[in-house]
Design a protein around this motif. Structure first.
Motif, PDB file in Angstrom:
ATOM      1  N   MET A  91       3.347   7.123 -16.165  1.00 44.60           N
ATOM      2  CA  MET A  91       4.181   6.026 -15.680  1.00 44.60           C
ATOM      3  C   MET A  91       4.082   5.891 -14.161  1.00 44.60           C
ATOM      4  SD  MET A  91       5.805   4.180 -17.903  1.00 44.60           S
ATOM      5  CE  MET A  91       7.317   3.600 -17.137  1.00 44.60           C
ATOM      6  N   PHE A  92       4.135   7.016 -13.451  1.00 45.56           N
ATOM      7  CA  PHE A  92       3.996   6.944 -11.996  1.00 45.56           C
ATOM      8  C   PHE A  92       2.608   6.448 -11.598  1.00 45.56           C
ATOM      9  CE2 PHE A  92       7.641  10.070 -11.323  1.00 45.56           C
ATOM     10  CZ  PHE A  92       8.444   9.130 -10.695  1.00 45.56           C
ATOM     11  N   LEU A  93       1.594   6.814 -12.353  1.00 45.20           N
ATOM     12  CA  LEU A  93       0.240   6.344 -12.047  1.00 45.20           C
ATOM     13  C   LEU A  93       0.143   4.828 -12.136  1.00 45.20           C
ATOM     14  CD1 LEU A  93      -2.139   8.964 -13.727  1.00 45.20           C
ATOM     15  CD2 LEU A  93      -1.896   8.465 -11.270  1.00 45.20           C
ATOM     16  N   THR A  94       0.852   4.224 -13.092  1.00 43.49           N
ATOM     17  CA  THR A  94       0.818   2.755 -13.186  1.00 43.49           C
ATOM     18  C   THR A  94       1.396   2.118 -11.926  1.00 43.49           C
ATOM     19  OG1 THR A  94       2.997   2.609 -14.255  1.00 43.49           O
ATOM     20  CG2 THR A  94       1.076   2.833 -15.698  1.00 43.49           C
ATOM     21  N   GLY A  95       2.233   2.863 -11.210  1.00 45.59           N
ATOM     22  CA  GLY A  95       2.807   2.343  -9.974  1.00 45.59           C
ATOM     23  C   GLY A  95       1.802   2.217  -8.853  1.00 45.59           C
TER      24      GLY A  95
ATOM     25  N   PHE B 282       0.837  -1.202   0.000  1.00 42.22           N
ATOM     26  CA  PHE B 282       0.000   0.000   0.000  1.00 42.22           C
ATOM     27  C   PHE B 282       0.876   1.257   0.000  1.00 42.22           C
ATOM     28  CE2 PHE B 282      -4.447  -0.096  -0.053  1.00 42.22           C
ATOM     29  CZ  PHE B 282      -4.922  -1.246   0.551  1.00 42.22           C
ATOM     30  N   THR B 283       1.887   1.256   0.844  1.00 43.62           N
ATOM     31  CA  THR B 283       2.716   2.455   1.004  1.00 43.62           C
ATOM     32  C   THR B 283       3.424   2.820  -0.290  1.00 43.62           C
ATOM     33  OG1 THR B 283       3.058   1.960   3.350  1.00 43.62           O
ATOM     34  CG2 THR B 283       4.616   3.475   2.317  1.00 43.62           C
ATOM     35  N   PHE B 284       4.146   1.840  -0.877  1.00 41.96           N
ATOM     36  CA  PHE B 284       4.890   2.231  -2.072  1.00 41.96           C
ATOM     37  C   PHE B 284       3.979   2.465  -3.267  1.00 41.96           C
ATOM     38  CE2 PHE B 284       5.547  -2.459  -3.019  1.00 41.96           C
ATOM     39  CZ  PHE B 284       5.139  -2.479  -4.345  1.00 41.96           C
ATOM     40  N   ALA B 285       2.818   1.781  -3.307  1.00 35.59           N
ATOM     41  CA  ALA B 285       1.904   1.987  -4.431  1.00 35.59           C
ATOM     42  C   ALA B 285       1.249   3.372  -4.378  1.00 35.59           C
ATOM     43  CB  ALA B 285       0.835   0.897  -4.434  1.00 35.59           C
ATOM     44  N   ILE B 286       0.722   3.729  -3.210  1.00 37.18           N
ATOM     45  CA  ILE B 286       0.030   5.011  -3.071  1.00 37.18           C
ATOM     46  C   ILE B 286       0.979   6.180  -3.342  1.00 37.18           C
ATOM     47  CG2 ILE B 286      -1.091   6.564  -1.431  1.00 37.18           C
ATOM     48  CD1 ILE B 286      -2.886   4.306  -2.457  1.00 37.18           C
ATOM     49  N   PHE B 287       2.176   6.119  -2.778  1.00 37.42           N
ATOM     50  CA  PHE B 287       3.083   7.259  -2.924  1.00 37.42           C
ATOM     51  C   PHE B 287       3.794   7.289  -4.281  1.00 37.42           C
ATOM     52  CE2 PHE B 287       2.260   7.404   1.559  1.00 37.42           C
ATOM     53  CZ  PHE B 287       2.187   8.770   1.804  1.00 37.42           C
ATOM     54  N   THR B 288       3.865   6.149  -4.946  1.00 36.33           N
ATOM     55  CA  THR B 288       4.317   6.178  -6.345  1.00 36.33           C
ATOM     56  C   THR B 288       3.249   6.835  -7.203  1.00 36.33           C
ATOM     57  OG1 THR B 288       5.673   4.201  -6.080  1.00 36.33           O
ATOM     58  CG2 THR B 288       5.032   4.785  -8.316  1.00 36.33           C
TER      59      THR B 288
ATOM     60  N   THR C 280       1.283  13.467  -9.301  1.00 32.98           N
ATOM     61  CA  THR C 280       0.621  14.757  -9.053  1.00 32.98           C
ATOM     62  C   THR C 280       1.618  15.852  -8.670  1.00 32.98           C
ATOM     63  OG1 THR C 280       0.268  14.376  -6.677  1.00 32.98           O
ATOM     64  CG2 THR C 280      -1.365  13.460  -8.198  1.00 32.98           C
ATOM     65  N   SER C 281       2.916  15.521  -8.630  1.00 26.57           N
ATOM     66  CA  SER C 281       3.929  16.482  -8.180  1.00 26.57           C
ATOM     67  C   SER C 281       3.896  17.759  -9.014  1.00 26.57           C
ATOM     68  CB  SER C 281       5.321  15.857  -8.264  1.00 26.57           C
ATOM     69  OG  SER C 281       5.414  14.705  -7.475  1.00 26.57           O
ATOM     70  N   THR C 282       3.933  18.897  -8.312  1.00 31.90           N
ATOM     71  CA  THR C 282       3.990  20.194  -9.006  1.00 31.90           C
ATOM     72  C   THR C 282       5.356  20.850  -8.880  1.00 31.90           C
ATOM     73  OG1 THR C 282       3.124  21.312  -7.039  1.00 31.90           O
ATOM     74  CG2 THR C 282       1.526  20.592  -8.702  1.00 31.90           C
ATOM     75  N   ASN C 283       6.220  20.278  -8.015  1.00 29.86           N
ATOM     76  CA  ASN C 283       7.590  20.780  -7.912  1.00 29.86           C
ATOM     77  C   ASN C 283       8.496  19.632  -7.477  1.00 29.86           C
ATOM     78  OD1 ASN C 283       7.663  20.692  -4.909  1.00 29.86           O
ATOM     79  ND2 ASN C 283       6.176  22.370  -5.080  1.00 29.86           N
ATOM     80  N   VAL C 284       9.783  19.879  -7.498  1.00 31.74           N
ATOM     81  CA  VAL C 284      10.748  18.812  -7.229  1.00 31.74           C
ATOM     82  C   VAL C 284      10.725  18.384  -5.764  1.00 31.74           C
ATOM     83  CG1 VAL C 284      12.703  20.331  -6.704  1.00 31.74           C
ATOM     84  CG2 VAL C 284      13.119  18.095  -7.742  1.00 31.74           C
ATOM     85  N   TRP C 285      10.315  19.300  -4.861  1.00 32.78           N
ATOM     86  CA  TRP C 285      10.269  18.970  -3.436  1.00 32.78           C
ATOM     87  C   TRP C 285       9.188  17.937  -3.154  1.00 32.78           C
ATOM     88  CZ3 TRP C 285      14.609  21.160  -3.085  1.00 32.78           C
ATOM     89  CH2 TRP C 285      14.844  22.427  -3.634  1.00 32.78           C
ATOM     90  N   GLN C 286       8.040  18.111  -3.769  1.00 36.02           N
ATOM     91  CA  GLN C 286       6.966  17.128  -3.594  1.00 36.02           C
ATOM     92  C   GLN C 286       7.396  15.757  -4.117  1.00 36.02           C
ATOM     93  OE1 GLN C 286       3.393  18.555  -5.434  1.00 36.02           O
ATOM     94  NE2 GLN C 286       3.124  20.259  -3.995  1.00 36.02           N
ATOM     95  N   LEU C 287       8.034  15.752  -5.280  1.00 34.57           N
ATOM     96  CA  LEU C 287       8.489  14.485  -5.849  1.00 34.57           C
ATOM     97  C   LEU C 287       9.476  13.793  -4.896  1.00 34.57           C
ATOM     98  CD1 LEU C 287       8.536  12.495  -8.205  1.00 34.57           C
ATOM     99  CD2 LEU C 287      10.371  13.853  -9.234  1.00 34.57           C
ATOM    100  N   GLY C 288      10.361  14.581  -4.291  1.00 37.19           N
ATOM    101  CA  GLY C 288      11.332  14.021  -3.361  1.00 37.19           C
ATOM    102  C   GLY C 288      10.663  13.379  -2.157  1.00 37.19           C
ATOM    103  N   ILE C 289       9.635  14.034  -1.589  1.00 34.95           N
ATOM    104  CA  ILE C 289       8.923  13.491  -0.426  1.00 34.95           C
ATOM    105  C   ILE C 289       8.204  12.196  -0.797  1.00 34.95           C
ATOM    106  CG2 ILE C 289       6.999  13.893   1.160  1.00 34.95           C
ATOM    107  CD1 ILE C 289       7.808  16.883   1.111  1.00 34.95           C
ATOM    108  N   TYR C 290       7.528  12.206  -1.943  1.00 40.56           N
ATOM    109  CA  TYR C 290       6.805  11.006  -2.369  1.00 40.56           C
ATOM    110  C   TYR C 290       7.751   9.837  -2.600  1.00 40.56           C
ATOM    111  CZ  TYR C 290       2.761  14.088  -3.127  1.00 40.56           C
ATOM    112  OH  TYR C 290       1.728  14.974  -2.953  1.00 40.56           O
TER     113      TYR C 290
END
Length: 432
Positions: free
Chosen positions: A188-192, A105-111, A116-126
């Motif tokens: 691609m991230f959505l398929t995760g 669940f954890t890696f699927a949801i956050f992948t 939905t990332s709008t900046n590089v910081w959000q992508l890093g947290i996810y």
């Protein structure tokens, strides 16, 4: 006089698997496959994602900035991967299937959220949180299969399970070739996020292993992390940590730098850029196929000659093939074909990871098994991450790829001297 029946050897029949064991294995295998897919998705979409997100974060999307940001995000992912040891004590307390589903669940949801990332910081947290989930899947899947499958089948189950990660590489490449090319990195991230279905299946259809249920009913509450580092288990815990660290160093050295090495060799051979990239994809596919074969060949060998001798053979094979590929073939005038040939050998012996899925559960009792598995893998990832960054610095300093990677073969030589300190568990049943 004995009858013919008395003289005829009785054929050994393997214990049949029940429905829960079958569904549980495929759930664990699918989770491990999608784990590999998720890891490889990031490598495939890193450049286009950062090219779009860096300007939105107030940073110019220059090649240098893309490379730097990519390294930082990869470091965050590795830290999350290393922190995955938290899942082990949870699984020893609350059950294998529930916590295995939680990691998926954890890696699927956050992948999926990375799309939905709008900046590089959000992508890093996810990616950091996804790494925590991804890192826990192997330890819990390996523990589940070892405990749920019958004694006469669990060894081969470890080999089957390990093939999943490399099957995930193929799946990610196929998705990138179809979905990624046409719909971009967000798709691609959505398929995760698809593994959520697997997690639900595990929760609804898979029972906890009987071994864990019995141990849970009879166990006086202890602190499993303290126990595996205490007098009873201390030696085997640290030996396992060292051996896993060596295996991880070799995996990252080969897998991370293999595409770049093939592209360099193909370009040197006169191939166009597009053809060089395709050749790297072919080489990656061959590497993955060979690793799957190595995983399947390992359990029967471990049953015949023992765990320690088998690991020694695989470690020696890794040392020789890393030197043969990166230390020798990489520097030949026409080295592309010999390099790829050595990659196949390297891939086969890279199947040494299947031994840990088989061997680690045999070294620890049920009440601390998941904690031990998770701790040893996380320790190896932290150290392996540091070595990987040192390796990158060495490549920049020496202005060559081959020699620094070839030097990682020394880790496997060290491993050959550490293996004798590990316990031999051939012929022993899984401890309760």
């Amino acid at each position: 006089m004995n009858s013919l029946t008395d003289r005829t050897p009785v054929a050994r029949r393997r214990t049949p698997l029940n429905r829960s064991q079958i569904v549980g294995f495929w759930g664990a295998w699918a989770g491990w496959t999608l784990d590999g897919m998720d890891s490889f998705i990031y490598a495939l979409v890193l450049t286009p994602a950062l090219t779009e997100l860096l300007p939105r974060s107030g940073i110019a999307a220059t090649p240098a900035n893309v490379g730097l940001a990519g390294s930082i995000l990869f470091a965050l992912f590795l830290v999350g991967w290393g922190l995955s040891f938290i899942w082990g004590p949870l699984a020893d307390r609350f059950g294998r299937t529930k916590v295995l589903a939680a990691t998926i669940f954890t890696f699927a949801i956050f992948t999926g959220l990375a799309a939905t990332s709008t900046n590089v910081w959000q992508l890093g947290i996810y990616r950091f949180i996804a790494g925590v989930g991804i890192g826990g899947e192997w330890a819990l899947a390996g523990t589940y299969v070892a405990e749920a499958w019958p004694e006469d089948r669990r060894k081969m189950g470890a080999g089957y399970l390990q093939t999943g990660y490399y099957a995930g590489f193929f799946l990610a490449a196929a998705l990138n070739y179809t979905i990624g090319v046409h719909f971009g990195w967000r798709a691609m991230f959505l398929t995760g996020a698809v593994p959520v279905v697997v997690a639900i299946l595990i929760l609804l259809r898979v029972k906890e292993p009987e071994k864990w249920q019995k141990a849970e009913a009879n166990t006086v509450r202890t602190k499993p992390l303290r126990e595996i580092l205490g007098p009873t288990y201390r030696r085997r815990t640290w030996v396992a940590c060292i051996l896993l660290t060596i295996a991880i160093i070799g995996l990252w050295a080969g897998a991370v730098y293999e595409p770049s090495a093939v592209i360099q060799l193909a370009t040197r051979a006169g191939m166009a850029k597009a053809d060089s990239i395709r050749m790297a994809s072919v080489a990656t596919g061959l590497l993955s196929i060979a690793t799957i074969l190595g995983c399947l060949a390992l359990p029967p060998l471990a049953e015949r000659i023992g765990r320690k001798k088998t690991l020694a053979i695989y470690f020696a094979g890794m040392a020789v093939s890393i030197v043969g590929s990166f230390g020798w073939a990489f520097y030949l005038p026409n080295g592309l074909a010999p390099f790829i040939a050595w990659l196949v050998v390297l891939g086969f012996f890279g199947g040494n990871f299947a031994l840990f899925s088989l061997w680690l559960p045999e070294q620890f009792e049920t009440r601390v098994r998941a904690t031990a598995f998770a701790f040893c893998t996380s320790f190896g990832r932290f150290v392996g991450a540091g070595v990987n960054f040192l390796l990158g610095a060495a490549v920049l300093h020496m202005h060559t790829l081959g020699v620094p990677v070839a030097l990682t073969s020394l880790a496997f030589v060290v491993g050959l001297f550490v293996i004798p300190f590990a316990p031999e568990t051939k012929g022993e049943v899984l401890p309760q």
